[in-house]
Design a protein around this motif. Structure first.
Motif, mmCIF file in Angstrom:
data_model
loop_
_atom_site.group_PDB
_atom_site.id
_atom_site.type_symbol
_atom_site.label_atom_id
_atom_site.label_comp_id
_atom_site.label_asym_id
_atom_site.label_seq_id
_atom_site.Cartn_x
_atom_site.Cartn_y
_atom_site.Cartn_z
ATOM 1 N N THR A 54 -20.972 -37.154 -2.409
ATOM 2 C CA THR A 54 -19.529 -37.403 -2.326
ATOM 3 C C THR A 54 -18.815 -36.631 -1.216
ATOM 4 O O THR A 54 -17.706 -37.012 -0.829
ATOM 5 C CB THR A 54 -18.847 -37.028 -3.664
ATOM 6 N N GLU A 55 -19.449 -35.561 -0.728
ATOM 7 C CA GLU A 55 -18.779 -34.669 0.229
ATOM 8 C C GLU A 55 -18.229 -35.415 1.447
ATOM 9 O O GLU A 55 -18.919 -36.203 2.083
ATOM 10 C CB GLU A 55 -19.760 -33.596 0.716
ATOM 11 N N GLY A 56 -16.955 -35.119 1.744
ATOM 12 C CA GLY A 56 -16.334 -35.668 2.945
ATOM 13 C C GLY A 56 -15.964 -37.135 2.845
ATOM 14 O O GLY A 56 -15.572 -37.746 3.833
ATOM 15 N N ARG A 57 -16.070 -37.706 1.660
ATOM 16 C CA ARG A 57 -15.758 -39.135 1.499
ATOM 17 C C ARG A 57 -14.492 -39.303 0.688
ATOM 18 O O ARG A 57 -14.213 -38.538 -0.225
ATOM 19 C CB ARG A 57 -16.892 -39.838 0.769
ATOM 20 N N ALA B 40 -22.593 -33.343 -4.900
ATOM 21 C CA ALA B 40 -21.838 -32.928 -3.714
ATOM 22 C C ALA B 40 -22.373 -33.630 -2.467
ATOM 23 O O ALA B 40 -21.604 -34.089 -1.619
ATOM 24 C CB ALA B 40 -21.899 -31.410 -3.547
ATOM 25 N N ILE B 41 -23.706 -33.744 -2.373
ATOM 26 C CA ILE B 41 -24.314 -34.429 -1.218
ATOM 27 C C ILE B 41 -23.835 -35.871 -1.144
ATOM 28 O O ILE B 41 -23.559 -36.410 -0.084
ATOM 29 C CB ILE B 41 -25.862 -34.368 -1.315
ATOM 30 N N GLY C 217 -10.638 -37.528 -2.558
ATOM 31 C CA GLY C 217 -11.908 -36.813 -2.660
ATOM 32 C C GLY C 217 -11.943 -35.856 -3.832
ATOM 33 O O GLY C 217 -13.017 -35.438 -4.262
ATOM 34 N N GLU C 218 -10.761 -35.494 -4.356
ATOM 35 C CA GLU C 218 -10.720 -34.589 -5.513
ATOM 36 C C GLU C 218 -10.957 -35.346 -6.811
ATOM 37 O O GLU C 218 -10.672 -36.537 -6.921
ATOM 38 C CB GLU C 218 -9.350 -33.905 -5.597
#
Lengths: 151, 83, 151, 83
Positions: free
Chosen positions: A22-25, A19-20, C89-90
């Protein structure tokens, strides 16, 4: 590029680490996560004990990570390697490689694992089910050959 | 100069690390290994097969012919088995 | 061998799927998790829409999974492929391959992805940020070539 | 015999599926495509480049020369773009 390298005795959480990364990308199309686990070798092992060279372990993994980043168009890289006593079924190492496309993520993760096996200053010793301390795990020629693929 | 030992090299030498004063003429890792082997049985046992033990100078893997001039910390250890 | 294949519109939880594959086992030394994510293509895309051929999608992935199991000594295999509208993002696809050693897990996961890209009956179409429906994504020659590596 | 269509083949044909009664002499996928193309513009548009459209007989990928004898469901679709 997001690069995380940690040497720790505690377990890690692959979901949190992913998550760190990929988050927000919305430019990452592929994430390859490699998890190395402690096997019991057919019921023979009570644990593996991992010794490492503090300072050099971080420096060496950082160097290998830098090589991976220069070879493949990566968008994120995480390497976490545990030390200390690890029981069968527990995780030893995590490599996460993120890229726009799958080939780069697969190759970078595989490259990192081959280098960690043969170049990162960690040593495994066996603790046996009968309570005795077993042998130091011997380096495998197959691992050296695997690394030579990338030369 | 600080020497550090890991895994079975550490067990054979019988210590995790030590500070040594090197005599004149010890210019390379190979020179240092030769000098250590003369210091006692534990060292000659640890380094009995010189081709096996690996070395790092200030956290960087090196070959036996590497210079140790100016090094702060030299490490000796078996082939790595991480991952 | 534990083989899980699912075609679904809902998101999946990689941590849960990995736990199902590895829980209570001490013979698995390596797990490779490949996650394919929806990219926004430089901000151009609002979503990807995935159409699939129900029935054949499951059958084809099962056939490919069987090939992977006969080629590599796997201890577990999970393939989850989503359909429907998926936002940047998904996650779109998950492949988990478990084995005693890393090489088999890496190769099987890579093989499965190459086959999914070119042989599984799924089709992607773009939905653009400006509200219009974009083109069907065209098959890439590079994906065909990637698959031919395994012939 | 049931025919099913996907992605832009479906859009060009204008339906997701249909049941057809085939005349004598339609033995292969290629025969079926040729017959479909004679049924109207939407079909000739969908199959204008026969080398591109893929076929599956009862959920199995097949080549144009594959027999359709005994088939329950034949599918036509563009090259796959999953994963």
């Amino acid at each position: 590029m997001a690069r995380t390298i940690r040497i720790q005795s505690e377990p890690f959480d692959t979901a949190v680490e992913t998550a760190i990364l990929t988050e927000g990308r919305a430019d990452i199309g592929a994430v390859v996560a490699f998890t190395g686990l402690c096997r019991d070798e057919g019921g023979r092992l009570a644990a593996l004990e991992l010794e490492h060279y503090p300072g050099m372990a971080e420096a060496e993994i950082d160097r290998i990570a830098g090589q991976a980043e220069s070879r493949w168009p990566l968008l994120g890289l995480t390497v976490i390697h545990r030390f200390g006593r690890i029981s069968p079924g527990e995780e030893i190492v995590l490599v996460l490689a993120a890229s726009a496309h799958r080939q780069a993520a697969f190759e970078a993760a595989s490259f990192l694992m081959d280098y960690l096996k043969t170049q990162a200053p960690f040593w495994k010793r066996e603790h046996l089910k009968d309570g005795t301390t077993g042998a130091w795990v011997e380096a495998k020629e197959a691992d050296d050959r695997a690394m030579e693929r990338w030369a | 100069m600080k020497l550090v030992y890991f895994a079975w090299v550490r067990e054979r030498v019988g210590k995790t690390d030590e500070d040594v004063e090197l005599p004149e003429g010890i210019g390379t890792v190979a020179d240092l290994v030769r000098w250590l082997k003369g210091r006692g049985e534990e060292y000659s046992y640890a380094f009995e097969n010189e081709g096996v033990v690996r070395a790092a100078v200030d956290h960087v893997h090196v070959k036996p012919e590497a210079s140790i001039a100016g090094a702060r910390e030299i490490a000796f250890f078996p082939p790595m088995t991480g991952g």
